[in-house]
Design a protein around this motif. Structure first.
Motif, PDB file in Angstrom:
ATOM      1  N   LEU A   1       0.829  -1.196   0.000  1.00 24.88           N
ATOM      2  CA  LEU A   1       0.000   0.000   0.000  1.00 24.88           C
ATOM      3  C   LEU A   1       0.865   1.248   0.000  1.00 24.88           C
ATOM      4  O   LEU A   1       0.542   2.246  -0.645  1.00 24.88           O
ATOM      5  N   GLY A   2       1.963   1.192   0.729  1.00 23.11           N
ATOM      6  CA  GLY A   2       2.853   2.343   0.817  1.00 23.11           C
ATOM      7  C   GLY A   2       3.371   2.744  -0.553  1.00 23.11           C
ATOM      8  O   GLY A   2       3.301   3.908  -0.951  1.00 23.11           O
ATOM      9  N   LEU A   3       3.857   1.749  -1.285  1.00 22.91           N
ATOM     10  CA  LEU A   3       4.413   2.039  -2.616  1.00 22.91           C
ATOM     11  C   LEU A   3       3.324   2.554  -3.544  1.00 22.91           C
ATOM     12  O   LEU A   3       3.525   3.521  -4.285  1.00 22.91           O
ATOM     13  N   ASP A   4       2.178   1.915  -3.481  1.00 19.73           N
ATOM     14  CA  ASP A   4       1.082   2.309  -4.358  1.00 19.73           C
ATOM     15  C   ASP A   4       0.680   3.759  -4.083  1.00 19.73           C
ATOM     16  O   ASP A   4       0.515   4.557  -5.002  1.00 19.73           O
ATOM     17  N   ALA A   5       0.563   4.077  -2.795  1.00 21.97           N
ATOM     18  CA  ALA A   5       0.172   5.442  -2.434  1.00 21.97           C
ATOM     19  C   ALA A   5       1.247   6.435  -2.861  1.00 21.97           C
ATOM     20  O   ALA A   5       0.951   7.521  -3.377  1.00 21.97           O
ATOM     21  N   MET A   6       2.495   6.063  -2.671  1.00 17.88           N
ATOM     22  CA  MET A   6       3.570   6.984  -3.053  1.00 17.88           C
ATOM     23  C   MET A   6       3.581   7.239  -4.555  1.00 17.88           C
ATOM     24  O   MET A   6       3.818   8.355  -5.010  1.00 17.88           O
ATOM     25  N   ARG A   7       3.306   6.202  -5.319  1.00 17.27           N
ATOM     26  CA  ARG A   7       3.272   6.384  -6.769  1.00 17.27           C
ATOM     27  C   ARG A   7       2.114   7.291  -7.167  1.00 17.27           C
ATOM     28  O   ARG A   7       2.238   8.133  -8.050  1.00 17.27           O
ATOM     29  N   GLN A   8       1.009   7.097  -6.473  1.00 15.75           N
ATOM     30  CA  GLN A   8      -0.147   7.945  -6.796  1.00 15.75           C
ATOM     31  C   GLN A   8       0.126   9.399  -6.453  1.00 15.75           C
ATOM     32  O   GLN A   8      -0.379  10.310  -7.103  1.00 15.75           O
ATOM     33  N   LEU A   9       0.936   9.591  -5.411  1.00 15.46           N
ATOM     34  CA  LEU A   9       1.164  10.958  -4.937  1.00 15.46           C
ATOM     35  C   LEU A   9       2.320  11.645  -5.658  1.00 15.46           C
ATOM     36  O   LEU A   9       2.433  12.865  -5.616  1.00 15.46           O
ATOM     37  N   ALA A  10       3.190  10.886  -6.299  1.00 20.09           N
ATOM     38  CA  ALA A  10       4.408  11.495  -6.819  1.00 20.09           C
ATOM     39  C   ALA A  10       4.426  11.643  -8.347  1.00 20.09           C
ATOM     40  O   ALA A  10       5.314  12.301  -8.883  1.00 20.09           O
ATOM     41  N   PHE A  11       3.461  11.013  -9.023  1.00 22.72           N
ATOM     42  CA  PHE A  11       3.476  11.106 -10.486  1.00 22.72           C
ATOM     43  C   PHE A  11       2.137  11.594 -11.015  1.00 22.72           C
ATOM     44  O   PHE A  11       1.087  11.256 -10.466  1.00 22.72           O
ATOM     45  N   LYS A  12       2.230  12.346 -12.107  1.00 20.38           N
ATOM     46  CA  LYS A  12       1.028  12.944 -12.665  1.00 20.38           C
ATOM     47  C   LYS A  12      -0.028  11.892 -12.971  1.00 20.38           C
ATOM     48  O   LYS A  12      -1.188  12.018 -12.622  1.00 20.38           O
ATOM     49  N   THR A  13       0.403  10.824 -13.607  1.00 15.28           N
ATOM     50  CA  THR A  13      -0.558   9.810 -14.038  1.00 15.28           C
ATOM     51  C   THR A  13      -0.652   8.660 -13.041  1.00 15.28           C
ATOM     52  O   THR A  13      -1.275   7.643 -13.317  1.00 15.28           O
ATOM     53  N   GLY A  14      -0.026   8.854 -11.892  1.00 16.62           N
ATOM     54  CA  GLY A  14       0.039   7.786 -10.902  1.00 16.62           C
ATOM     55  C   GLY A  14      -1.329   7.270 -10.481  1.00 16.62           C
ATOM     56  O   GLY A  14      -1.549   6.061 -10.375  1.00 16.62           O
ATOM     57  N   ALA A  15      -2.256   8.189 -10.248  1.00 14.83           N
ATOM     58  CA  ALA A  15      -3.567   7.803  -9.730  1.00 14.83           C
ATOM     59  C   ALA A  15      -4.275   6.837 -10.675  1.00 14.83           C
ATOM     60  O   ALA A  15      -5.025   5.967 -10.241  1.00 14.83           O
ATOM     61  N   LYS A  16      -3.993   6.981 -11.942  1.00 12.11           N
ATOM     62  CA  LYS A  16      -4.677   6.126 -12.931  1.00 12.11           C
ATOM     63  C   LYS A  16      -4.370   4.653 -12.711  1.00 12.11           C
ATOM     64  O   LYS A  16      -5.233   3.792 -12.849  1.00 12.11           O
TER      65      LYS A  16
END
Ligand SMILES: Nc1ncnc2c1ncn2[C@@H]1O[C@H](COP(=O)(O)OP(=O)(O)OP(=O)(O)O)[C@@H](O)[C@H]1O
Ligand SMILES: [Mg+2]
Lengths: 272, 335
Positions: free
Chosen positions: A211-226
């Protein structure tokens, strides 16, 4: 009570000191522990480039490589470390000292975090510069919170594993060896965990890293949330729960294993 | 009178591992490591536990130092129950084991001692003073900056001893602290233990050893323990005195491997022990006789057995003889 607290703090610092000194005296560790992860991370980047994967995958991989340093550290320098502590007889000495066992664990952990952070930072910096990753941070406070929660959760898990070593030596060691690689896969070090499918990803979420990695990716990259697994806020709440769970469980596991070890005569090795 | 250690009907048994269990299926699958041990060690005393391998010495020390639970019975350290309040006991004790490999090879001697002192919350300044003092007394100053991974066995054991004393515990458990040390280093260690004890009347030492001379020299009182049972508990002087009525003979013969059992049955022999030293081609016999006249039966039996007497002497009772008289055999590896 007050003197007890002071003693415990001193114990934490002393145990952390060993970690830091050890690293500085063996500079070669630094090299193997930083260079090799950078290389293996780079390998993934090239695979993705060859497959013409979306640009942000490069960033995902580098973030994954960075966090993987913490996972390896938790497994080997926290949990499996107790195999050596027991073999050498240090465990006996920690056990008869008037301190909480948690202080020794915390000392190991904080010393470890300090070291691993320099390592992780090197991987992160080298990776980001070489492959020109572009970050666009959505919320810095949330990113920091997720990072810290992930670490606390991971160390909680490390403490839980370490309790196994009070009773089991080699067996626990093999267990840890077995865990290392599957976790790399399951927690999505090098790809978004969503690709595993919801069920597997949910199971893998027991490891705070997922979950940590997933959340960090969502928070750090423009298209991360997708490509994210679930909503970031939900992930943060889940991480908090995991942290509390692991820390409390590890305390109970230690108490239980210690009692059992003292009862069965397996806490300290017999050598005379 | 305050007791540093008190035990009441202390018992500890261990279950045998599976493989061993199968071998002797019909026998009891337990090892009795301690059986109804009742000891009272006074504050300020240097108390010794003397016994052969597997007697239960380490087991007792592990129970007292909160590393092992008794199967039944009670043990108090400084009046505190070790099972009920281990945290309180830990504030008062420390332990040194012969041959232990504590610490981390990467730290030097001084750092190692500092690290262990911190587990007892000793302020830095005080810790450093104490470490300096220990290094000096045990003649280790020149090794202060040596990484402990590079120390020789003897130096290493000195480090272990310093580690135990660095926190100035009220009660210290020394489990064969001079194991494998050369004469000079053992002497240094023994001397330090004695001075440390004399510095403060509240301090107590519980020592286990294989070395009779060490027990004789150091201990105010000692308990002889065999197969988990305390056979006797008194001062070395009184123990030796208990044998003055007997006649003790040490006889050296050429290496004789057979017929030893018979010697115990010779009329007038109270106790008998022997030890083969095949590397020098000799067998050493110890006889405790009811009175001197029985020696003629002994020499006759030895000749009848085909052994040749190399030397024979009547000796003053030593702790070793006390041990033979009680246990019916000698303490092995006695040198
Ligand atoms: N953890 C354990 N599990 C099983 N058996 C044990 C354990 N510890 C000790 N024992 C057994 O208990 C008995 C007493 O052992 P202990 O180590 O106390 O003897 P000791 O007097 O210290 O001997 P030594 O002089 O060899 O150090 C032995 O038979 C030993 O095999
Ligand atoms: Mg022993």
């Amino acid at each position: 009570m007050k003197t007890d607290l002071k003693t415990n703090i001193k114990a934490v610092i002393a145990r952390a000191y060993v970690r830091v000194v050890a690293a500085n005296r063996e500079p070669s560790w630094w090299l193997t522990e930083t260079l090799l992860p950078v290389l293996s991370t780079a390998a993934y980047v090239y695979v993705y480039k060859a497959l013409k994967a979306p640009e942000e995958y490069t960033g995902f991989v580098i973030l994954g490589g960075t966090m993987s340093a913490y996972w390896v550290m938790v497994l080997w320098s926290m949990a499996a470390q107790f195999y050596w502590e027991k073999e050498m007889g240090n465990l006996d000495l920690y056990m008869i000292a008037p301190i909480s066992r948690m202080s020794i664990l915390l000392g190991m952990a904080s010393g470890g975090v300090l070291l691993t952070t320099t390592r992780a930072f090197a991987i992160f910096l080298a990776g980001s510069l070489i492959f020109k990753v572009s970050f666009s941070i959505i919320s810095f406070p949330k990113l920091l919170a997720v990072f810290i929660l992930t670490l606390v959760g991971l160390y909680g898990l490390g403490m839980l594993f370490s309790s196994l070593f009070l009773l089991y030596g080699r067996e626990a060691w093999h267990g840890v060896t077995l865990l290392q690689e599957p976790v790399h896969l399951l927690s999505g070090f090098f790809f978004p965990v969503r690709s595993l499918g919801f069920g597997v990803a949910l199971g893998a979420s027991l490891i705070p890293l997922t979950l940590g990695l997933d959340a960090m990716r969502q928070l750090a990259f423009k298209t991360g949330a997708k490509s994210g697994f679930i909503n970031v806020n939900l992930e943060i709440i889940a991480l908090v729960i995991l942290c509390i769970l692991f820390l409390v469980l590890s305390k109970y596991a230690w108490d239980f294993m210690e009692r059992l070890g003292k009862k069965e005569g397996r806490l300290s090795l017999r050598w005379q | 009178m305050n007791y540093a250690v008190e035990t009441f009907d202390l018992n500890r048994t261990f279950k045998l591992k599976k493989e061993k269990k199968e071998k002797n299926k019909n026998e009891n699958s337990k090892v009795i490591a301690l059986e109804n041990v009742n000891l009272k060690i006074h504050e300020g005393e240097l108390f010794g536990l003397l016994g052969p391998n597997g007697a239960g010495k380490t087991t007792l020390i592990k129970i007292l130092s909160t590393l092992l639970l008794p199967t039944s019975g009670t043990a108090l350290v400084d009046g505190i129950d070790v099972v009920k309040y281990p945290e309180e006991v830990r504030k008062r004790i420390n332990m040194v084991t012969g041959g232990e490999h504590c610490g981390y090879g990467i730290l030097n001697v001084r750092e190692t001692l500092w690290m262990f002192s911190q587990l007892y919350g000793i302020p830095n300044k005080k810790a450093n003073e104490k470490i300096g003092e220990l290094l000096k007394i045990l003649d280790m100053e020149k090794f202060a900056k040596t990484k402990i991974g590079k120390l020789s066995t003897g130096m290493r054991q000195k480090l272990n001893v310093m580690r135990g004393f660095v926190c100035d515990p009220k009660i210290i458990f020394l489990d064969e602290p001079t194991l494998g040390l050369d004469v000079q280093v053992s002497r240094d260690v023994r001397k330090y233990v004695k001075t440390w004890l004399a510095e403060d009347p509240e301090r107590t030492v519980l020592l286990t050893t294989h070395y009779m001379a060490e027990a004789d020299e150091l201990c105010d009182r000692l308990a002889v323990i065999d197969q988990g049972k305390v056979l006797v508990c008194d001062s070395p002087q009184n123990l030796k005195k208990s044998l003055t009525k007997d006649a003790i003979f040490h006889i050296e013969v050429n290496l004789t491997l057979n017929g030893m059992e018979k010697f115990g049955e010779i009329p007038g022999v109270k106790k008998f022990a022997y030890e083969h030293k095949s590397h020098i081609g000799r067998t050493f016999l110890k006889f405790i006789l009811e009175d001197e006249s029985a020696i003629s039966h002994v020499t006759e039996s030895i000749s009848d057995n085909g052994s040749k007497i190399v030397s024979l002497s009547k000796v003053e009772p030593s702790l070793e003889d006390v041990f033979v008289a009680l246990v019916g055999r000698g303490l092995q590896d006695e040198n």
